[in-house]
Design a protein around this motif. Structure first.
Motif, short mmCIF file in Angstrom:
data_model
loop_
_atom_site.label_atom_id
_atom_site.label_comp_id
_atom_site.label_asym_id
_atom_site.label_seq_id
_atom_site.Cartn_x
_atom_site.Cartn_y
_atom_site.Cartn_z
N VAL A 94 23.65 -49.53 -22.80
CA VAL A 94 24.73 -48.95 -23.59
C VAL A 94 24.57 -47.43 -23.51
O VAL A 94 23.46 -46.92 -23.54
CB VAL A 94 24.68 -49.44 -25.05
N PHE A 95 25.69 -46.72 -23.35
CA PHE A 95 25.60 -45.26 -23.25
C PHE A 95 26.53 -44.59 -24.25
O PHE A 95 27.43 -45.22 -24.83
CB PHE A 95 25.93 -44.79 -21.82
N ASP A 96 26.29 -43.32 -24.46
CA ASP A 96 27.13 -42.54 -25.36
C ASP A 96 27.29 -41.13 -24.81
O ASP A 96 26.56 -40.72 -23.89
CB ASP A 96 26.55 -42.51 -26.77
N VAL A 97 28.24 -40.41 -25.38
CA VAL A 97 28.56 -39.05 -24.93
C VAL A 97 28.43 -38.11 -26.12
O VAL A 97 29.18 -38.23 -27.10
CB VAL A 97 29.98 -38.97 -24.34
N TRP A 98 27.47 -37.20 -26.03
CA TRP A 98 27.27 -36.21 -27.10
C TRP A 98 27.90 -34.89 -26.67
O TRP A 98 27.64 -34.40 -25.57
CB TRP A 98 25.78 -36.02 -27.37
N LYS A 99 28.74 -34.33 -27.53
CA LYS A 99 29.41 -33.07 -27.22
C LYS A 99 29.01 -32.00 -28.22
O LYS A 99 28.97 -32.24 -29.42
CB LYS A 99 30.93 -33.26 -27.23
N SER B 84 23.92 -40.09 -22.10
CA SER B 84 22.61 -40.72 -22.29
C SER B 84 22.78 -42.21 -22.52
O SER B 84 23.86 -42.68 -22.89
CB SER B 84 21.88 -40.08 -23.48
N TYR B 85 21.70 -42.96 -22.30
CA TYR B 85 21.79 -44.41 -22.39
C TYR B 85 20.54 -45.01 -23.00
O TYR B 85 19.49 -44.36 -23.12
CB TYR B 85 22.01 -45.02 -20.99
N SER B 86 20.66 -46.27 -23.36
CA SER B 86 19.54 -47.07 -23.85
C SER B 86 19.54 -48.40 -23.11
O SER B 86 20.60 -48.95 -22.81
CB SER B 86 19.67 -47.30 -25.36
N VAL B 87 18.35 -48.90 -22.79
CA VAL B 87 18.21 -50.19 -22.12
C VAL B 87 18.21 -51.30 -23.17
O VAL B 87 17.43 -51.25 -24.13
CB VAL B 87 16.91 -50.25 -21.29
#
Length: 377
Positions: free
Chosen positions: A247-252, A262-265
């Motif tokens: 799962v990934f996310d976008v930090w602005k 960035s992501y997490s396994v």
């Protein structure tokens, strides 16, 4: 859990190894897209959290950068290992808790993972394999875990292949059904003249010319399927990249600087094979169909996609040197198998062996007259 990986392929090799069946037909390689902000991916035999490693995402994800425009359905996008929530306040380097792994049992409850999953931010993390440490009394022995070699997988797929000839009223339809890591390949050739349909015999001596022609066309179809499957596995005939659900996310940032991807396994309770080393393991996606369902958040709802999040027995492993314990060690020795039955060398034992070998060499170089002789008793 998954606390260290290895990913040694160059960007072009990764894209070749991740070819897939596109919706338009045929094989397609995903496009490589560098991370924003000038970050780089560096191939390594020892990757620790915080590094940028390649992940696959659907090309419909846009991050407002110049490299967003792509012509492929999938994109290989290096991201930082260790998810930074989009709602995080302050520096992205100061997340107060570890997000390297995401437990599948609670990923739909914790906002850190629930929010991006609800936004369809699903990815597939690529690696040669991952490391895990087995606790043996007072010490920990590192192991390298990876997918079986492509040769072993291909042999299993060949044995499970099914070839049938089906008779229809207006002619003969040749139906190829082939179970493989790419899913089920079905192709039909209509209006091939033949008197009746049956299983294709291995011996062609009893077939008429039309039957022989039919068998040759079937063989051609299967050979083409094999070539496509080999392209999916990449140029290396034995190497198979591990595909882990993530799962990934976008930090602005508020100052308008490039976003941080960035992501997490995602991890699950280990299968019996993995339980011998550790009680947790990454959620591995074994087939291209599973990869596609996990990536396609526009057409595959999360409730269905999570059915692919499970443990698997399709892994191999071997013990490795404890040099991998230090993430600064990047040499190929990190993934090489070792023999646990041999005594472990230490600096003192190496020094002793060097001294003994030096003494033997000096003694052998002495003239016979100077060597000490012992009188027989």
């Amino acid at each position: 859990m998954c606390g260290r990986t290895a990913c040694t392929l160059a960007p072009d090799e990764i894209c070749r190894s991740c070819s897939y069946s596109s919706h338009s037909g045929g094989r397609q390689e995903p496009q490589w897209r560098d991370p924003p902000g000038g970050q780089k991916y560096y191939p390594s035999h020892n990757v620790a959290p915080g590094a940028h490693t390649p992940v696959i995402i659907s090309s419909h994800h846009r991050f407002g950068t110049e490299d967003d425009a792509v012509s492929t359905e999938r994109v290989v996008q290096p991201m930082q290992w260790g998810l930074i929530p989009s709602w995080h306040k302050g520096s992205p380097k100061k997340v107060s808790y570890e997000t390297n792994n995401c437990r599948s049992e609670s990923m739909l409850e914790k906002p850190t993972y629930k929010v991006p999953l609800q936004r369809g931010r699903r990815c597939v993390v690529l690696a040669d394999g991952f490391f895990e440490w087995k606790r043996d009394q007072a010490k920990k022995q590192p192991y390298f875990i990876y997918f079986p070699d492509k040769k072993d997988t291909d042999e299993r797929e060949t044995n499970s292949s099914c070839l049938k000839v089906k008779k229809e009223e207006n002619g003969v339809s040749v139906k190829l059904e082939r179970d493989s890591n790419l899913g089920i390949v079905k192709e039909e050739k209509e209006n091939l003249e033949q008197e009746g349909g049956s299983e294709c015999p291995a011996d062609t001596s009893s077939l008429n010319p039309a039957d022989v022609l039919l068998k040759k066309e079937i063989k051609t179809e299967l050979n083409g399927t094999d070539k496509d499957h080999q392209a999916h596995k990449g140029g290396d005939k034995t190497k198979r990249l591990m595909t882990m659900a993530g799962v990934f996310d976008v930090w602005k940032s508020s100052d308008g600087s490039p976003p941080v991807l960035s992501y997490s396994v995602i991890t699950v309770e280990s299968s019996p094979a993995m339980m011998k080393v550790h009680h947790r393991m990454p959620a591995l996606l074994l087939t291209d169909k599973e990869v596609q369902e996990w990536l396609d958040s526009e057409n595959v709802p999360l409730e269905k996609a999570v059915n692919n999040i499970r443990a698997t027995e399709e892994i191999q492993m071997h013990p490795v040197s404890d040099i991998v314990n230090n993430s600064r060690n990047k040499s190929p020795d990190c993934t090489k198998p070792i023999d646990l039955t041999k005594p472990k060398s230490t600096p003192s034992s190496n020094l002793m062996m060097k001294w003994l070998s030096k003494g033997k060499k000096e003694q052998s170089n002495e003239p016979p007259s100077k060597r000490i002789k012992t009188e027989p008793q």
